[in-house]
Write a protein that holds these residues in place. Sequence first.
Motif, PDB file in Angstrom:
ATOM      1  N   SER B  37       0.300  -0.873   0.241  1.00 16.73           N
ATOM      2  CA  SER B  37      -0.148   0.320  -0.009  1.00 16.73           C
ATOM      3  C   SER B  37       0.746   1.061  -0.130  1.00 16.73           C
ATOM      4  O   SER B  37       1.690   1.537   0.861  1.00 16.73           O
ATOM      5  CB  SER B  37      -0.622   0.421   1.210  1.00 16.73           C
ATOM      6  OG  SER B  37      -2.247   0.986   0.653  1.00 16.73           O
ATOM      7  N   LYS B  41       1.041   3.231  -6.644  1.00 12.44           N
ATOM      8  CA  LYS B  41       0.238   1.500  -8.454  1.00 12.44           C
ATOM      9  C   LYS B  41      -0.836   2.861  -8.692  1.00 12.44           C
ATOM     10  O   LYS B  41      -0.767   2.845  -9.945  1.00 12.44           O
ATOM     11  CB  LYS B  41       0.039   0.866  -7.754  1.00 12.44           C
ATOM     12  CG  LYS B  41       0.612  -0.423  -6.586  1.00 12.44           C
ATOM     13  CD  LYS B  41       0.089  -1.397  -6.501  1.00 12.44           C
ATOM     14  CE  LYS B  41      -0.865  -1.268  -5.447  1.00 12.44           C
ATOM     15  NZ  LYS B  41       0.001  -0.771  -4.195  1.00 12.44           N
ATOM     16  N   THR B  42      -1.453   3.135  -7.809  1.00 17.50           N
ATOM     17  CA  THR B  42      -2.750   3.764  -7.903  1.00 17.50           C
ATOM     18  C   THR B  42      -2.201   5.312  -8.882  1.00 17.50           C
ATOM     19  O   THR B  42      -2.475   5.590 -10.395  1.00 17.50           O
ATOM     20  CB  THR B  42      -3.911   4.265  -7.459  1.00 17.50           C
ATOM     21  OG1 THR B  42      -4.381   3.346  -6.733  1.00 17.50           O
ATOM     22  CG2 THR B  42      -5.115   5.530  -7.749  1.00 17.50           C
ATOM     23  N   THR B  43      -0.971   5.969  -8.987  1.00 22.07           N
ATOM     24  CA  THR B  43      -0.259   7.182  -8.860  1.00 22.07           C
ATOM     25  C   THR B  43       0.337   6.694 -10.886  1.00 22.07           C
ATOM     26  O   THR B  43       0.051   7.655 -11.235  1.00 22.07           O
ATOM     27  CB  THR B  43       0.528   7.794  -7.948  1.00 22.07           C
ATOM     28  OG1 THR B  43      -0.115   8.200  -6.885  1.00 22.07           O
ATOM     29  CG2 THR B  43       0.435   9.053  -8.504  1.00 22.07           C
TER      30      THR B  43
HETATM   31  N1  LIG Z   1      -2.938  14.004  -3.698  1.00 21.76           N
HETATM   32  C1  LIG Z   1      -1.866  13.418  -2.630  1.00 21.76           C
HETATM   33  N2  LIG Z   1      -1.532  14.450  -2.569  1.00 21.76           N
HETATM   34  C2  LIG Z   1      -0.311  13.995  -1.097  1.00 21.76           C
HETATM   35  N3  LIG Z   1       0.354  12.230  -1.258  1.00 21.76           N
HETATM   36  C3  LIG Z   1      -0.662  12.094  -2.256  1.00 21.76           C
HETATM   37  C4  LIG Z   1      -1.374  11.738  -3.250  1.00 21.76           C
HETATM   38  N4  LIG Z   1      -2.175  10.795  -3.806  1.00 21.76           N
HETATM   39  C5  LIG Z   1      -1.539   9.669  -3.085  1.00 21.76           C
HETATM   40  N5  LIG Z   1      -0.236  10.566  -2.325  1.00 21.76           N
HETATM   41  C6  LIG Z   1       0.994   9.734  -1.520  1.00 21.76           C
HETATM   42  O1  LIG Z   1       1.281   8.666  -2.629  1.00 21.76           O
HETATM   43  C7  LIG Z   1       1.705   7.888  -2.668  1.00 21.76           C
HETATM   44  C8  LIG Z   1       1.278   6.918  -3.774  1.00 21.76           C
HETATM   45  O2  LIG Z   1       0.035   6.732  -3.925  1.00 21.76           O
HETATM   46  P1  LIG Z   1      -0.797   6.102  -4.609  1.00 21.76           P
HETATM   47  O3  LIG Z   1      -2.706   6.209  -4.193  1.00 21.76           O
HETATM   48  O4  LIG Z   1      -0.836   5.970  -6.008  1.00 21.76           O
HETATM   49  O5  LIG Z   1      -0.379   4.379  -3.992  1.00 21.76           O
HETATM   50  P2  LIG Z   1      -0.797   3.145  -4.118  1.00 21.76           P
HETATM   51  O6  LIG Z   1       0.641   2.153  -4.533  1.00 21.76           O
HETATM   52  O7  LIG Z   1      -2.233   2.935  -5.554  1.00 21.76           O
HETATM   53  O8  LIG Z   1      -1.721   2.763  -2.798  1.00 21.76           O
HETATM   54  P3  LIG Z   1      -2.905   1.689  -2.466  1.00 21.76           P
HETATM   55  O9  LIG Z   1      -2.075   0.163  -2.564  1.00 21.76           O
HETATM   56  O10 LIG Z   1      -2.877   1.827  -1.137  1.00 21.76           O
HETATM   57  O11 LIG Z   1      -3.572   1.893  -3.713  1.00 21.76           O
HETATM   58  C9  LIG Z   1       1.739   7.039  -1.215  1.00 21.76           C
HETATM   59  O12 LIG Z   1       2.498   7.631   0.311  1.00 21.76           O
HETATM   60  C10 LIG Z   1       0.249   8.348  -0.861  1.00 21.76           C
HETATM   61  O13 LIG Z   1       0.436   8.897   0.716  1.00 21.76           O
END
Ligand SMILES: Nc1ncnc2c1ncn2[C@@H]1O[C@H](COP(=O)(O)OP(=O)(O)OP(=O)(O)O)[C@@H](O)[C@H]1O
Lengths: 220, 371
Positions: B37, B41-43
């Motif tokens: 987490s 990934k989502t980003t």
């Molecule tokens: N709008 C935002 N502003 C600041 N930080 C952000 C924002 N969106 C995401 N982050 C941070 O960027 C990082 C990556 O986020 P992301 O959502 O891409 O993770 P992920 O791999 O999709 O996680 P998960 O498996 O929990 O969905 C995390 O540390 C998150 O807290």
Amino acid sequence: MTWVSDHFGQLLQVSGQHLVLALLPVLIGFVLSVPLGWVAHRWRLARTILIPLSGLLYTIPSLALFVVMPALIGTRILDPLNVQVALTIYTIALLVRSVADALDAVPGHVVAAANAMGFGQLRRFFTVDLPLSVPVLTAGVRVAAVTNISLASIGAIIGVESLGSFLTEGFNRTNYPEIIAGIVAILVLALVVDALLLLVGKLITPWTRATRGASKGASA
Amino acid sequence: MIEFRDVTKRYPDGTVAVDELSLSVEAGTITVFVGPSGCGKTTSLRMVNRMIEATSGQVLVDGQDVAKQKPAQLRRGIGYVIQQAGLFPHRTVLDNVATVPLLSGWSKAKARTRASELLELVGLPVEFGKRYPAQLSGGQQQRVGVARALAADPPILLMDEPFSAVDPVVREGLQDELLRLQAELDKTIVFVTHDIDEAIKLGEKVAVFRVGGKLAQYAEPAELLRAPADEFVSSFVGRDRGYRGLGFLSADGIAVEQLETVPVGAAVPTTNDWVLVVDGERKPVGWLRPGSSSTVDGTVTADGLEPGGSLYDVEGGNGTTGSLRSAMDAALSSPSGHGVAVDGSGAVVGRVSAESVLAALSKAREQAATA
Ligand SMILES: Nc1ncnc2c1ncn2[C@@H]1O[C@H](COP(=O)(O)OP(=O)(O)OP(=O)(O)O)[C@@H](O)[C@H]1O
Ligand SMILES: [Mg+2]
């Protein structure tokens, strides 16, 4: 009772006038609240100004607002516009918050999905955000309508004709049937309008009644 | 094809969500982004359709920099499926699925016809089209989400943990369905999950991210299991990876030996080995213990048999050969130690042993070494 049957036509006609006086501001106020509420929903700074400001406006006594209206908008003292503009302000004060809250409550994943599908801002607002806000907005509009129906009567004191006029006139002539007829008519109007708005609100949001188990044959 | 070139995303608060990501996603394949987490990934996914703008670097779709394209236009050509499905609660299922075709200017009738076809494609009855999303189960809502993303037939599909909110059984069904759909549709799919098993099952290529938005390894799943790039990947891939790796080795050429079977109702054979009892279609029913003669009239009945283990399908279920993993599991889970090999119809064709799997494994290793 004889007073009522003698003046039934007049009662109906004034009821109509009363409705226009009270509900036109609801309509206009609603239309103005939507963009204002959207702005408050969209920008934190706008919200911290707009929401307390509308709360403040709402606390101004209606009679005071009616009386200062001519000075503010340059109308004549007896102009019904004084009452209508004041009631519009109350409506906005009430609904800006409703709109902002309703928009805040639209689920994030729904908004994300709409953006991901290529909705433009405006299109998304009118076809996704706004429809999903209807249940909260209906509640706000009902409060505004009922409030305005009661506030519109006060216009009678500054000489703007409404069902309130039966009360002022009744007091002057110590005519109790007239006073009671006026009060009952205001109450009936408020109840009927509230019920109608509730009904319309339900009719335009059929999805709110659709839950799992409500339809037969739902299986995993 | 989707290409990330030195892509970095730094959020205004300073968080680096994606750090110098470079990788390319082949057209017509499923590529999985996996990682713990918050690893970005989502980003990464959202930078493809510009729901998030890269701070630096480029994302190219079919060689075109997405930053130079109009977001709305770009997005209508990229299907997107999210975790809670993101269905419009105020629209019927059919209208939900018809959304993108309508946005792209199709006529209402045409969009609805297309939407019905898609409901069928994802395995939902067409009558469901009249319901509101709240009247569907979570798994059904996910299917609608997939149908909606596919409605305008976009060449690219982005899927962000689409199956993580449903129970494991439904999830497996949805995964199988996705693989079936993909075999038919041949989309370029980027699939995000934090479940490594899902990644290995679905991905033709898997990108493992570590927290801080760094790509730790980008490889085929078999490679990931066989040769994790570092400690992080190996611990993320988890236990049993040697065993799970067998799933990627074909059992082609593994010896299927003869197995003594007896049909239900026949006389109990005289032997001191385990005997497999089969039904009229030669499908396995259970095992007869060595020396068991507890039956009254000396014939085999279906009751009182030892239940069998997993079956090794020599045809692998969909026209391919079975994997060494399924052969090994059949051998290990069988009470007799003989893995039961069956053909596509489920009829017994023989037995496989753990020894023969190991022999096939060392042969595969030799071949890999000389190749
Ligand atoms: N709008 C935002 N502003 C600041 N930080 C952000 C924002 N969106 C995401 N982050 C941070 O960027 C990082 C990556 O986020 P992301 O959502 O891409 O993770 P992920 O791999 O999709 O996680 P998960 O498996 O929990 O969905 C995390 O540390 C998150 O807290
Ligand atoms: Mg995520």
